[in-house]
Design a protein around this motif. Structure first.
Motif, PDB file in Angstrom:
ATOM      1  N   ALA A 104       7.863   7.027  10.761  1.00  0.00           N
ATOM      2  CA  ALA A 104       7.362   8.155   9.982  1.00  0.00           C
ATOM      3  C   ALA A 104       5.892   8.436  10.285  1.00  0.00           C
ATOM      4  O   ALA A 104       5.297   9.329   9.680  1.00  0.00           O
ATOM      5  CB  ALA A 104       7.541   7.877   8.494  1.00  0.00           C
ATOM      6  N   ARG A 105       5.326   7.677  11.215  1.00  0.00           N
ATOM      7  CA  ARG A 105       3.923   7.808  11.649  1.00  0.00           C
ATOM      8  C   ARG A 105       2.931   7.594  10.510  1.00  0.00           C
ATOM      9  O   ARG A 105       1.871   8.205  10.461  1.00  0.00           O
ATOM     10  CB  ARG A 105       3.696   9.158  12.318  1.00  0.00           C
ATOM     11  CG  ARG A 105       4.564   9.372  13.544  1.00  0.00           C
ATOM     12  CD  ARG A 105       4.300  10.720  14.164  1.00  0.00           C
ATOM     13  NE  ARG A 105       5.288  11.039  15.171  1.00  0.00           N
ATOM     14  CZ  ARG A 105       5.126  10.830  16.477  1.00  0.00           C
ATOM     15  NH1 ARG A 105       4.038  10.281  16.920  1.00  0.00           N
ATOM     16  NH2 ARG A 105       6.071  11.176  17.320  1.00  0.00           N
ATOM     17  N   LEU A 106       3.287   6.695   9.605  1.00  0.00           N
ATOM     18  CA  LEU A 106       2.385   6.359   8.514  1.00  0.00           C
ATOM     19  C   LEU A 106       1.462   5.200   8.887  1.00  0.00           C
ATOM     20  O   LEU A 106       0.441   4.997   8.250  1.00  0.00           O
ATOM     21  CB  LEU A 106       3.184   6.015   7.254  1.00  0.00           C
ATOM     22  CG  LEU A 106       3.986   7.178   6.676  1.00  0.00           C
ATOM     23  CD1 LEU A 106       4.886   6.714   5.555  1.00  0.00           C
ATOM     24  CD2 LEU A 106       3.054   8.285   6.209  1.00  0.00           C
ATOM     25  N   ILE A 107       1.871   4.421   9.912  1.00  0.00           N
ATOM     26  CA  ILE A 107       1.014   3.365  10.451  1.00  0.00           C
ATOM     27  C   ILE A 107       0.938   3.540  11.954  1.00  0.00           C
ATOM     28  O   ILE A 107       1.856   4.071  12.579  1.00  0.00           O
ATOM     29  CB  ILE A 107       1.523   1.945  10.093  1.00  0.00           C
ATOM     30  CG1 ILE A 107       2.958   1.719  10.575  1.00  0.00           C
ATOM     31  CG2 ILE A 107       1.406   1.685   8.602  1.00  0.00           C
ATOM     32  CD1 ILE A 107       3.463   0.304  10.390  1.00  0.00           C
ATOM     33  N   ASP A 108      -0.173   3.087  12.535  1.00  0.00           N
ATOM     34  CA  ASP A 108      -0.334   3.229  13.981  1.00  0.00           C
ATOM     35  C   ASP A 108       0.389   2.114  14.734  1.00  0.00           C
ATOM     36  O   ASP A 108       0.868   1.145  14.137  1.00  0.00           O
ATOM     37  CB  ASP A 108      -1.820   3.285  14.366  1.00  0.00           C
ATOM     38  CG  ASP A 108      -2.577   2.007  14.031  1.00  0.00           C
ATOM     39  OD1 ASP A 108      -1.945   1.004  13.635  1.00  0.00           O
ATOM     40  OD2 ASP A 108      -3.811   2.019  14.178  1.00  0.00           O
ATOM     41  N   ARG A 137       0.825  -1.215   0.000  1.00  0.00           N
ATOM     42  CA  ARG A 137       0.000   0.000   0.000  1.00  0.00           C
ATOM     43  C   ARG A 137       0.855   1.260   0.000  1.00  0.00           C
ATOM     44  O   ARG A 137       0.413   2.327  -0.419  1.00  0.00           O
ATOM     45  CB  ARG A 137      -0.929   0.029   1.216  1.00  0.00           C
ATOM     46  CG  ARG A 137      -2.079  -0.911   1.128  1.00  0.00           C
ATOM     47  CD  ARG A 137      -3.139  -0.648   2.163  1.00  0.00           C
ATOM     48  NE  ARG A 137      -2.629  -0.148   3.417  1.00  0.00           N
ATOM     49  CZ  ARG A 137      -3.160  -0.401   4.600  1.00  0.00           C
ATOM     50  NH1 ARG A 137      -4.216  -1.163   4.712  1.00  0.00           N
ATOM     51  NH2 ARG A 137      -2.643   0.110   5.695  1.00  0.00           N
ATOM     52  N   PHE A 138       2.085   1.147   0.499  1.00  0.00           N
ATOM     53  CA  PHE A 138       3.001   2.284   0.546  1.00  0.00           C
ATOM     54  C   PHE A 138       4.049   2.211  -0.559  1.00  0.00           C
ATOM     55  O   PHE A 138       5.050   2.919  -0.530  1.00  0.00           O
ATOM     56  CB  PHE A 138       3.679   2.350   1.920  1.00  0.00           C
ATOM     57  CG  PHE A 138       2.720   2.629   3.038  1.00  0.00           C
ATOM     58  CD1 PHE A 138       2.333   3.931   3.332  1.00  0.00           C
ATOM     59  CD2 PHE A 138       2.174   1.594   3.782  1.00  0.00           C
ATOM     60  CE1 PHE A 138       1.434   4.192   4.344  1.00  0.00           C
ATOM     61  CE2 PHE A 138       1.268   1.851   4.802  1.00  0.00           C
ATOM     62  CZ  PHE A 138       0.899   3.150   5.079  1.00  0.00           C
ATOM     63  N   GLU A 163      11.622  -2.084   6.797  1.00  0.00           N
ATOM     64  CA  GLU A 163      10.691  -1.165   6.132  1.00  0.00           C
ATOM     65  C   GLU A 163       9.488  -0.851   7.014  1.00  0.00           C
ATOM     66  O   GLU A 163       9.019   0.286   7.054  1.00  0.00           O
ATOM     67  CB  GLU A 163      10.232  -1.753   4.793  1.00  0.00           C
ATOM     68  CG  GLU A 163      11.330  -1.878   3.761  1.00  0.00           C
ATOM     69  CD  GLU A 163      11.887  -0.540   3.305  1.00  0.00           C
ATOM     70  OE1 GLU A 163      11.235   0.502   3.491  1.00  0.00           O
ATOM     71  OE2 GLU A 163      12.994  -0.533   2.744  1.00  0.00           O
ATOM     72  N   LYS A 167      10.432   1.707   9.589  1.00  0.00           N
ATOM     73  CA  LYS A 167      10.520   3.043   8.989  1.00  0.00           C
ATOM     74  C   LYS A 167       9.134   3.665   8.815  1.00  0.00           C
ATOM     75  O   LYS A 167       8.948   4.856   9.042  1.00  0.00           O
ATOM     76  CB  LYS A 167      11.248   2.988   7.650  1.00  0.00           C
ATOM     77  CG  LYS A 167      12.732   2.747   7.795  1.00  0.00           C
ATOM     78  CD  LYS A 167      13.412   2.744   6.439  1.00  0.00           C
ATOM     79  CE  LYS A 167      14.899   2.518   6.608  1.00  0.00           C
ATOM     80  NZ  LYS A 167      15.620   2.610   5.337  1.00  0.00           N
ATOM     81  N   LEU A 168       8.160   2.845   8.402  1.00  0.00           N
ATOM     82  CA  LEU A 168       6.788   3.350   8.270  1.00  0.00           C
ATOM     83  C   LEU A 168       6.241   3.804   9.612  1.00  0.00           C
ATOM     84  O   LEU A 168       5.582   4.836   9.714  1.00  0.00           O
ATOM     85  CB  LEU A 168       5.874   2.270   7.679  1.00  0.00           C
ATOM     86  CG  LEU A 168       6.058   1.925   6.215  1.00  0.00           C
ATOM     87  CD1 LEU A 168       5.151   0.767   5.824  1.00  0.00           C
ATOM     88  CD2 LEU A 168       5.778   3.134   5.340  1.00  0.00           C
ATOM     89  N   TYR A 204       1.584  -1.704  13.622  1.00  0.00           N
ATOM     90  CA  TYR A 204       3.018  -1.999  13.654  1.00  0.00           C
ATOM     91  C   TYR A 204       3.312  -3.238  14.492  1.00  0.00           C
ATOM     92  O   TYR A 204       4.015  -4.150  14.048  1.00  0.00           O
ATOM     93  CB  TYR A 204       3.792  -0.796  14.199  1.00  0.00           C
ATOM     94  CG  TYR A 204       5.243  -1.094  14.478  1.00  0.00           C
ATOM     95  CD1 TYR A 204       6.144  -1.274  13.436  1.00  0.00           C
ATOM     96  CD2 TYR A 204       5.723  -1.201  15.778  1.00  0.00           C
ATOM     97  CE1 TYR A 204       7.477  -1.561  13.678  1.00  0.00           C
ATOM     98  CE2 TYR A 204       7.049  -1.482  16.032  1.00  0.00           C
ATOM     99  CZ  TYR A 204       7.923  -1.663  14.978  1.00  0.00           C
ATOM    100  OH  TYR A 204       9.246  -1.953  15.220  1.00  0.00           O
TER     101      TYR A 204
END
Length: 68
Positions: free
Chosen positions: A40-44, A13-14, A33, A36-37, A48
């Motif tokens: 970067a606060r792209l996933i909660d 998805r990213f 990876e 890193k997501l 995670y």
């Protein structure tokens, strides 16, 4: 999320597609990876931790296969 495939779909998805050629290396790179997501606060945190637990479990399975 219950399987390694689900983690792969999350990363996809990213725009992250991991294929090194050896499953254990793929799992290790996916873990990097994923971290890193999260950083970067792209996933909660729940997503995670769930994905991380799946990767840890799959890594152990691969290690035990290599030991045999």
């Amino acid at each position: 999320m219950e399987s390694l495939y689900d983690v792969q779909q999350l990363l996809k998805r990213f725009g992250i597609i991991v294929y090194v050629g050896k499953r254990i290396y793929d799992i290790e790179l996916m873990s990097i990876e994923l971290k890193k997501l999260f950083e970067a606060r792209l996933i909660d945190q729940e997503t995670y931790l769930n994905a991380k637990n799946i990767l840890v479990r799959e890594h152990r399975i691969e290690e035990s296969r290599e030991d045999q």
